[in-house]
Design a protein around this motif. Structure first.
Motif, PDB file in Angstrom:
ATOM      1  N   UNK A  57      38.559  43.803  40.659  1.00 15.47           N
ATOM      2  CA  UNK A  57      39.433  44.218  41.985  1.00 15.47           C
ATOM      3  C   UNK A  57      38.269  44.652  43.241  1.00 15.47           C
ATOM      4  N   UNK A  58      39.002  45.522  43.799  1.00 17.23           N
ATOM      5  CA  UNK A  58      38.302  44.666  45.826  1.00 17.23           C
ATOM      6  C   UNK A  58      37.108  45.673  45.461  1.00 17.23           C
ATOM      7  N   UNK A  59      37.386  47.081  44.699  1.00 16.48           N
ATOM      8  CA  UNK A  59      35.823  47.473  45.093  1.00 16.48           C
ATOM      9  C   UNK A  59      34.393  46.941  44.195  1.00 16.48           C
ATOM     10  N   UNK A  60      34.578  45.972  43.633  1.00 15.55           N
ATOM     11  CA  UNK A  60      33.559  45.244  43.103  1.00 15.55           C
ATOM     12  C   UNK A  60      33.158  44.251  44.187  1.00 15.55           C
ATOM     13  N   UNK A  61      32.289  44.862  44.600  1.00 18.23           N
ATOM     14  CA  UNK A  61      31.903  44.535  45.799  1.00 18.23           C
ATOM     15  C   UNK A  61      30.533  43.326  45.287  1.00 18.23           C
ATOM     16  N   UNK A  62      29.597  43.771  44.652  1.00 15.98           N
ATOM     17  CA  UNK A  62      28.768  43.011  44.404  1.00 15.98           C
ATOM     18  C   UNK A  62      28.682  41.796  43.783  1.00 15.98           C
ATOM     19  N   UNK A  63      30.010  41.968  43.261  1.00 15.40           N
ATOM     20  CA  UNK A  63      31.004  40.822  42.515  1.00 15.40           C
ATOM     21  C   UNK A  63      31.453  39.752  43.159  1.00 15.40           C
ATOM     22  N   UNK A  64      32.111  40.069  45.101  1.00 13.70           N
ATOM     23  CA  UNK A  64      32.390  39.407  46.165  1.00 13.70           C
ATOM     24  C   UNK A  64      31.766  39.637  46.680  1.00 13.70           C
ATOM     25  N   UNK A  65      30.405  39.725  46.986  1.00  7.14           N
ATOM     26  CA  UNK A  65      29.203  38.761  47.535  1.00  7.14           C
ATOM     27  C   UNK A  65      28.874  37.946  46.967  1.00  7.14           C
ATOM     28  N   UNK A  77      45.583  37.897  40.719  1.00  8.35           N
ATOM     29  CA  UNK A  77      46.334  38.182  39.498  1.00  8.35           C
ATOM     30  C   UNK A  77      48.277  38.159  39.839  1.00  8.35           C
ATOM     31  N   UNK A  78      48.893  37.106  39.150  1.00  8.44           N
ATOM     32  CA  UNK A  78      50.164  37.033  39.402  1.00  8.44           C
ATOM     33  C   UNK A  78      51.163  37.901  38.494  1.00  8.44           C
ATOM     34  N   UNK A  79      51.545  39.368  39.539  1.00  2.56           N
ATOM     35  CA  UNK A  79      52.327  39.904  38.647  1.00  2.56           C
ATOM     36  C   UNK A  79      54.030  40.042  39.642  1.00  2.56           C
ATOM     37  N   UNK A  80      54.369  39.416  39.608  1.00  4.86           N
ATOM     38  CA  UNK A  80      55.563  39.067  40.883  1.00  4.86           C
ATOM     39  C   UNK A  80      56.878  39.476  39.920  1.00  4.86           C
ATOM     40  N   UNK A  98      57.308  47.616  37.558  1.00  6.17           N
ATOM     41  CA  UNK A  98      55.941  48.543  37.831  1.00  6.17           C
ATOM     42  C   UNK A  98      56.085  48.593  39.127  1.00  6.17           C
ATOM     43  N   UNK A  99      55.412  49.504  39.505  1.00  6.28           N
ATOM     44  CA  UNK A  99      55.323  50.331  41.018  1.00  6.28           C
ATOM     45  C   UNK A  99      54.553  49.260  41.342  1.00  6.28           C
ATOM     46  N   UNK A 100      54.779  48.613  42.593  1.00  2.49           N
ATOM     47  CA  UNK A 100      52.718  48.272  43.250  1.00  2.49           C
ATOM     48  C   UNK A 100      50.986  48.961  42.839  1.00  2.49           C
ATOM     49  N   UNK A 101      50.531  48.001  42.058  1.00  2.68           N
ATOM     50  CA  UNK A 101      48.820  48.546  42.540  1.00  2.68           C
ATOM     51  C   UNK A 101      48.121  47.535  43.116  1.00  2.68           C
ATOM     52  N   UNK A 102      46.795  47.662  42.951  1.00  6.58           N
ATOM     53  CA  UNK A 102      46.186  47.179  43.852  1.00  6.58           C
ATOM     54  C   UNK A 102      45.327  46.225  43.348  1.00  6.58           C
ATOM     55  N   UNK A 103      45.949  45.116  43.250  1.00  7.67           N
ATOM     56  CA  UNK A 103      45.910  43.818  42.543  1.00  7.67           C
ATOM     57  C   UNK A 103      44.584  43.513  41.824  1.00  7.67           C
ATOM     58  N   UNK A 104      44.653  42.435  40.576  1.00 10.65           N
ATOM     59  CA  UNK A 104      43.379  42.537  39.822  1.00 10.65           C
ATOM     60  C   UNK A 104      43.299  40.708  40.291  1.00 10.65           C
ATOM     61  N   UNK A 105      41.856  40.248  40.399  1.00  9.18           N
ATOM     62  CA  UNK A 105      42.087  38.453  40.626  1.00  9.18           C
ATOM     63  C   UNK A 105      41.263  38.082  39.679  1.00  9.18           C
ATOM     64  N   UNK A 106      40.985  36.929  39.664  1.00  8.58           N
ATOM     65  CA  UNK A 106      40.670  36.096  39.041  1.00  8.58           C
ATOM     66  C   UNK A 106      39.544  34.938  39.685  1.00  8.58           C
TER      67      UNK A 106
END
Length: 348
Positions: A57-65, A77-80, A98-106
Motif C-alpha cells: 500500500x501507499x505507506x510502504x515507501x521503502x518498497x515503492x522507492x 488491486x481491482x475491487x470495482x 464495501x466502502x471505499x478503502x485505501x487501494x492495495x497494489x500488485x
C-alpha cells in the motif's frame, strides 16, 4: 567477504547494495530457488498467480522507492463492484457493497518480477542454492559456516526469519540469551498461511459487474480477490484459505475450495483451468514450530534485531527484523537497505 544466508527479498537486496559498493559476497540459499516467501507460479496460458507475498500500500515507501529505482511497474488491486460475503456457515452467501478503502497494489508481471530483477543484477556464481547452513563459528579473525560445503568470511548476514535461524543453526559461541529467546518467540509472517489461486479463460465476474472478491467467516476460503494481470489479458482469482485445512490432502482442499467457489459464484466457477495452493506450514524453509503460542507479528521489529553481534561480524536482515513495517515486503526492503549500509560502513 560477506556471506548472506537467504535469497529472499532482504537477502537479494542486501547483495544488490553490496555489489554496488564493490563489497564481495556470497548468498547461501537452502531452497532450490530464489525468492523465499515471494513465489509467483505460472499456470495455463502463462497466467501468474501468487503463492506468497502479494499486496502493498501507499505507506510502504521503502518498497515503492525500490520499484521506482528498478523501473518496475505496479498497479491497483481491482475491487470495482459488489463482493461476496458469508457471515457464518449457516448463512447464505450474499452480495454486498464495501466502502471505499485505501487501494492495495500488485507488482506487474508478478511479485517474483522484483526478485528476478534483483537476481539478474548479481553474478549467478554468487548465489548458491541448496545450501542449508547448519553451523556458524565465530573466530577472532572471521567466521566459518558449515553448509553442504565449508565457507569462510569476514561477516555473516542472517536474512531468514529469526525463529528459523534460532532453531536450525548451531552458533559457536552461543548467541546472547536475550537474542535467542526473542528470536524463538518471533512470529514468522506467512508461516500459518495457505494461499490459493484458480485461473480461468475469461473473467466472468467482471462481466457481471462483480469485484471478484469473496470474504467468508465459514471457509474454507476466507479471502479471495480478482487476480487478473496488469494488462487484463490473464485471468485468475487468488487469496487465502483457512489454516485449519493444512493437514488435509491437496485433493481434499481442492474439492472443498471448488465447492465453495461454485456455491458463491455459480457453476461457471467450476470451469477453471488451474488450481494452485501453497501450505506455508509445510515449507520447512519457512515454518518452524513454536515452543509456546505466538501472536501474529509478535516481536516483529524488535530493536534487538537492529544490533550487530560478535564484534560486528553478524548482522540480522529479514522482514521480521525491520523497524518499519516489519513482516511485510516493505520491511524486508528496509532491512536490506539498512544492513547493507552497516556493512558498507564497516568496510570503509
Amino acid at each position: 567477504m560477506v556471506i548472506i544466508i537467504g535469497a529472499g527479498l532482504s537477502g537479494l537486496l542486501t547483495a544488490y547494495r553490496l555489489k554496488k559498493e564493490g563489497i564481495p559476497f556470497k548468498i547461501l540459499e537452502a531452497r532450490n530457488r530464489v525468492g523465499g516467501r515471494i513465489n509467483t507460479v505460472y499456470g495455463t496460458n502463462n497466467t501468474p498467480v501468487e503463492m506468497g507475498a502479494t499486496w502493498f500500500q501507499s505507506p510502504h515507501k521503502n518498497l515503492l522507492a525500490l520499484l521506482d529505482e528498478l523501473s518496475i511497474e505496479y498497479f491497483t488491486q481491482y475491487m470495482d463492484g459488489s463482493v461476496f460475503y458469508q457471515p457464518t456457515a449457516s448463512a447464505p452467501v450474499q452480495l454486498v457493497q464495501i466502502p471505499s478503502q485505501s487501494p492495495s497494489y500488485r507488482i506487474s508481471g508478478g511479485t517474483s518480477n522484483l526478485i528476478s530483477t534483483l537476481y539478474k543484477q548479481l553474478d549467478e556464481t554468487d548465489v548458491l542454492l541448496n545450501q542449508r547452513v547448519k553451523e556458524i563459528k565465530f573466530r577472532k579473525n572471521g567466521v566459518q559456516l558449515v553448509a553442504e560445503k565449508i565457507f569462510d568470511c569476514d561477516s555473516v548476514v542472517l536474512a531468514i526469519p529469526p525463529k528459523l535461524w534460532s532453531k536450525k543453526i548451531l552458533f559457536m559461541p552461543e548467541l546472547p540469551l536475550n537474542l535467542m529467546e526473542t528470536a524463538q518467540q518471533t512470529h514468522t509472517w506467512m508461516e500459518d498461511s495457505i494461499k490459493v489461486a484458480m485461473t480461468f479463460n475469461i473473467p466472468f465476474w467482471k462481466h457481471e459487474n462483480l469485484s471478484g472478491a469473496l470474504f467468508s467467516n465459514a471457509g474454507p476460503i476466507t479471502e479471495l480477490y480478482d487476480h487478473c494481470n496488469h494488462e487484463n489479458s490473464k485471468f485468475a482469482l487468488c487469496g487465502f484459505i483457512s489454516a485449519s485445512l493444512k493437514d488435509l490432502s491437496f485433493e481434499e482442499r481442492r474439492s472443498r475450495v471448488i465447492n465453495q467457489l461454485i456455491n458463491a459464484y455459480g457453476e461457471k466457477a467450476g470451469n477453471f483451468l488451474d488450481y494452485e495452493d501453497c501450505v506455508w506450514g509445510q515449507e520447512e524453509n519457512t515454518f518452524e514450530a513454536s515452543d509456546k503460542f505466538i501472536f501474529p507479528h509478535q516481536n516483529n521489529g524488535n530493536p534487538i534485531f537492529s544490533k550487530s553481534f560478535y564484534d560486528n561480524k553478524m548482522f540480522i536482515s529479514s522482514a521480521e527484523s525491520a523497524l518499519e513495517f516489519p513482516g511485510y515486503m516493505d520491511g524486508a526492503v528496509f532491512s536490506g537497505n539498512e544492513t547493507a549500509k552497516k556493512i558498507a560502513a564497516k568496510y570503509k
